[in-house]
Structures are given as C-alpha cells and as structure tokens.
Design a protein around this motif. Structure first.
Motif: not given
Length: 271
Positions: A190-218
C-alpha cells in the motif's frame, strides 16, 4: 420493524445529543486528570473511571429517552429491552489515547434493530464524536453520512498500491503476532499504513476520505457499530470474510473494489 424517516431522524438526534453530552463529560474528566481504574483482558487493556462515568451518563440519558430499548455497552454490558432496538455504546473509543492526551478518541453511539450481533443486526442511526476536535460524525440508514452539516463521500478509484490504509492491534500479545505479519505485508502493498488507535475514528476517516481503507479483526460490536454505519452511508463497503458482514472475525471498510483487494490479501495471509 420499519421506521419512517422521521423516526430514524429522532433516533439520530438522540444518538448525537447523547454523544455530545457524554463527550463533554469525558473531556472534563480528561482535563481534571486521568488514571487507570482497572485492566481487562490484559495489563495494557485499560479502563479509566472516566470510561465508567461516561457510560453511566449515556445509559441514563438513553433510558430516559427510550426506556423500552435494550443497551449494550463496553463497560457495563447489556440489558434487554422490549422494543426490538438496542443502543450499542463505546463511551471512550481509544482509551489509551485518552489516557496519554492524544487527541484521537471518541464517544460512539449507535442504535440497531434486532439482536446486537453485527452478523444480523440492522444499524439504524449512529454518532461518533471527537470532543477534542469537536468533530461530530452522524449517519442514519438510507440518509447518508455527515461531518457536522457536510455530507461525506468515501474515496473511490484508488488501487491498493496507492491506498492509505488504517488498522489496529489486539491487546493480547499472542493475538498481535498474526496482525503484525499482515501489517508488514500491507506496508509492502500500500501507499502507507496508519495506526490511529480508535476504530470508530478510523471508520469515520474512511467515510470522510481521510483514509482510503481500514481493516481489523478482533473488534467488539461497540467498536464499530456507529462507525461502520457512517462509512457505509458514505459509500464505502463494510465487509468481512467471504462476503459476510464485518464482524469480530474481520472488518474491512473501503470503496468496494479496494475492500475486495484488502479482504483477498488478508484471506491469503490468514486463511
């Protein structure tokens, strides 16, 4: 159960206003000083008194507004209702960030129809509030997603090798090992990986185009109930393995083509 749009709007207003009130309390507690109240699954899996106080406030406000609904919260567990609706709540998503004063934590509140199980529920409305930045993300089923009053749209047309992707890691060191292996390969692909520390904000980041994608399990249901709805209403696919809904087994959020690529890569690395 079929709710009219005005019924969904009412649920969304309750979610948003409750998240704002809870966020104000959590921010006040943060300014007063925070300490670890207990640990949960591992010594680094912490809970603060602010988590407990914030969830207690949320539970009280929701009970006053919707006494017949069920409740599922990270800190106080579940409580059945009679309406067929359940509020799924993370009072402070990103507690380690909260403890350290990193401004990437949020209050996450969603209301779902059916059993509070991501495999079968229908998310109706949700709000994710970052009290530090004062960002308020909201969505209701079929009504789109917003940051404040601005409508959100997830990015499209981004190939995996140009994608900025976020992820998270388990508290259990044993569970982290396969996550580290997958993350290493994601960094190669990928271009790069981010570890922000909040899945809720990661998902909102995808919604807002700040992130192209998010994945996690657990992930637990409260980690993604609101954020997944917001991402989906912004046009992202939110999926798990083999076309299943996103769940504890795997949750991926991205534009549909990119989500397929991420799922395929993770499935190959972690059959």
């Amino acid at each position: 159960m079929t709710l009219a749009p005005n019924g969904l709007d009412e649920l969304l207003l309750i979610a948003r206003d409750t998240a704002l009130a809870a966020g104000a309390l959590a921010l006040q507690r943060r300014q007063e000083g925070v300490s670890v109240a207990a640990t949960k699954s591992a010594p680094i899996d912490i809970v603060t008194q602010a988590d407990r106080d914030t969830e207690q406030l949320i539970r009280s406000l929701l009970s006053d507004a919707r006494p017949d609904d069920g409740f599922l919260g990270e800190e106080s567990g579940g409580g059945g209702g009679t309406s067929g609706l359940t509020w799924v709540v993370d009072p402070i998503d990103g507690t380690v960030n909260y403890l350290y004063g990193i401004p990437a934590w949020a209050v996450s509140i969603a209301v779902v129809e059916g059993d509070p199980d991501p495999a079968t529920w229908r998310a109706l409305a949700g709000a994710v509030v970052n009290p530090v930045t004062q960002e308020v993300y909201t969505a209701r089923a079929g009504g789109g997603a917003r940051l404040g009053e601005r409508e959100l749209q997830a990015t499209t047309g981004v190939a995996l090798d140009r994608a900025l992707v976020a992820t998270g890691f388990a508290y259990s060191m044993k569970s982290r090992e396969p996550q580290i292996e997958v993350a290493a390969e994601m960094l190669r692909r990928t271009r790069d990986l981010r570890r922000i520390g909040s899945a809720a904000l990661d998902l909102c980041g995808v919604a807002d185009g700040r992130l192209d994608g998010f994945y996690e399990w657990g992930l637990h249901p409260w980690d993604h109930a609101a954020g997944a709805l917001i991402a989906r209403e912004a046009g992202a696919a939110v999926v798990g393995r083999n076309g299943a809904p996103g769940s504890r087994e795997l949750l991926v959020a991205a534009a549909p083509a990119l989500a397929d690529q991420i799922v395929t890569l993770i499935t190959a690395l972690r059959p």
